[in-house]
Design a protein around this motif. Sequence first.
Motif, short mmCIF file in Angstrom:
data_model
loop_
_atom_site.label_atom_id
_atom_site.label_comp_id
_atom_site.label_asym_id
_atom_site.label_seq_id
_atom_site.Cartn_x
_atom_site.Cartn_y
_atom_site.Cartn_z
N GLN A 187 32.67 -44.38 -9.21
CA GLN A 187 32.84 -45.33 -8.91
C GLN A 187 34.83 -46.29 -8.37
OE1 GLN A 187 30.67 -48.96 -10.13
NE2 GLN A 187 30.00 -49.47 -7.79
N ASP A 188 34.70 -45.54 -9.98
CA ASP A 188 36.79 -45.98 -9.96
C ASP A 188 36.76 -44.29 -10.57
OD1 ASP A 188 35.88 -47.94 -10.71
OD2 ASP A 188 35.98 -47.56 -12.98
N ASP B 154 40.54 -58.68 -11.17
CA ASP B 154 40.04 -57.93 -10.70
C ASP B 154 40.43 -56.38 -11.23
OD1 ASP B 154 38.76 -59.16 -8.61
OD2 ASP B 154 40.76 -59.66 -7.73
N GLU C 193 28.82 -53.17 -3.29
CA GLU C 193 27.98 -54.62 -4.54
C GLU C 193 27.39 -55.40 -3.23
OE1 GLU C 193 31.23 -55.03 -7.06
OE2 GLU C 193 30.85 -52.96 -7.67
N GLN D 56 39.38 -53.76 -3.06
CA GLN D 56 38.06 -54.57 -2.63
C GLN D 56 36.69 -53.19 -3.09
OE1 GLN D 56 38.50 -52.23 1.72
NE2 GLN D 56 37.33 -50.95 0.95
N ARG D 57 36.23 -53.75 -3.20
CA ARG D 57 34.67 -53.34 -3.51
C ARG D 57 33.42 -53.03 -3.22
NH1 ARG D 57 35.48 -56.34 -9.07
NH2 ARG D 57 32.61 -55.61 -9.75
N ASP D 58 33.40 -51.45 -2.54
CA ASP D 58 31.91 -51.34 -1.78
C ASP D 58 31.27 -51.10 -2.71
OD1 ASP D 58 33.77 -51.02 0.11
OD2 ASP D 58 34.52 -48.47 -0.17
N ASP E 165 41.17 -49.21 -4.51
CA ASP E 165 39.54 -49.47 -3.23
C ASP E 165 38.87 -48.77 -4.32
OD1 ASP E 165 41.37 -50.81 -1.68
OD2 ASP E 165 40.87 -48.76 0.05
N ARG E 166 37.57 -49.63 -4.55
CA ARG E 166 36.48 -49.23 -5.97
C ARG E 166 35.27 -48.72 -4.57
NH1 ARG E 166 32.49 -51.48 -10.07
NH2 ARG E 166 33.10 -50.36 -11.80
N ARG F 109 30.24 -59.06 -6.19
CA ARG F 109 31.82 -59.50 -5.41
C ARG F 109 31.98 -60.86 -5.82
NH1 ARG F 109 29.98 -56.20 -1.09
NH2 ARG F 109 30.37 -58.60 0.27
N ARG G 94 41.55 -53.31 -8.74
CA ARG G 94 40.14 -53.30 -7.16
C ARG G 94 41.05 -54.33 -6.07
NH1 ARG G 94 35.75 -54.38 -11.62
NH2 ARG G 94 35.54 -52.33 -12.38
#
Length: 319
Positions: A102-103, A163, A137, A133-135, A205-206, A142, A131
Motif C-alpha cells: 500500500q506504501d 495521516d 479502503e 488519499q487512501r485507495d 497517494d496510498r 478512512r 497520505r
Amino acid sequence: MTLANRPALSVVAPCYNEQDALPEFLRRVGAVLDSVGGTSEIVLVDDGSYDRTWQVMTEAAGRDPRVVAVRLMRNHGHQLALTAGLTVCRGERILIIDADLQDPPELLPDMIALMDGVDGKGGADVVYGQRRQRDGETLFKRATAAAFYRLIGRMTDVEIPLDAGDFRLITRHVLDLLTAMPERHRFVRGMVAWIGGKQVPLPYDRKARVAGESKYPLSKMLRFAADAITAFSIVPLMASMTIGWVMAAVGFAFFVYSIVGWAFGHTLPGWTSLMAAVGLLGGMQFLMLGIIGAYLGRLYDQSKGRPLFMIRDIVGGPK
C-alpha cells in the motif's frame, strides 16, 4: 558490527500471512534497491503467520543474500514485530514499510533525497510518508483513521503528524534512540515523533493492497488506538477527575434538593429521581474506574519486564 561492515540501507517489513504479497514486494523492493545502489538488506519479520509466509521468506533468503528472514515464536502484533525487525537490522538508514505494498517502495529515492538535503546540507533525521488519499479502503476506515489522528493530536503534547503511518525513512541515530525505549505497548510513529530532530513529510497517494486482506479489523484498530492514547496522553485520567467533580456536584445538588424538600414538607417523587441519580453516578464511576484500570493494567504489564518479543529463527544475513 563495525561501521565499515554496515549496509548503507535496511528495509524492514513486518509480515503476517503475506504469502501472496511477498513475491511482488520482494521484486519491487529489490528493483528499487538496485536503482539506488550501495549495500543494502531486506529484513522480513514473520509475526507468527499460519500460511506459507515463512517458507516464502526462507526461499527468498536462499536466492538473495540481501534478504534476512526473522521468525518470531508467536504472533506479537504489528508494532512489536516491527520492533523486532528494527532491532535486527544493521543499516545506516532504515526504511520502514509494510509488505502489502500500500506504501510504494518506489518513493525511496525521493526519501533519500529529502534526507540528504540540498548539496548534502540541511537534510532530515526522519522522512515520513503523509497520505493524500487512501485507495482500496472503506469510507468507515478512512473516516475513523482521520478522526483518530486528529483526536490524538489534540490529546498529546507531542506533535504527531496527521495521516502518517509507519512508512518512513529514519537514520541510525534515530533508530538507536527508538530501540532504547522500553515501552511494551508501542506506538512507533508516535515514539519517532517524540524523539524530535528534523522530520520532513513526503506526500503520496496510498494504494490498495496488492494481495490478501487487511490484518487490522475493527477490534485491532480499537486496541491500537487505546495503546496510542494511553502511551502518549494522560488526558483521559485528567478527564476522569473533571467528570468526577461534576458528578460530585450533581450528587450534592440532589442531596440539597432532598433536604430542602423535606424541610418544607413537600412530597418528593422519590423512585424516578433516585434511580436516575443512582444510574448516572454509578455509570460514571464505572467509566472512570475503567479508564484508571486501563492505565494500571499497562503499568502492571510494563513492570513484569518480560522481553518485548521472542525470536525463533533468523535465516540469511551475514555469516
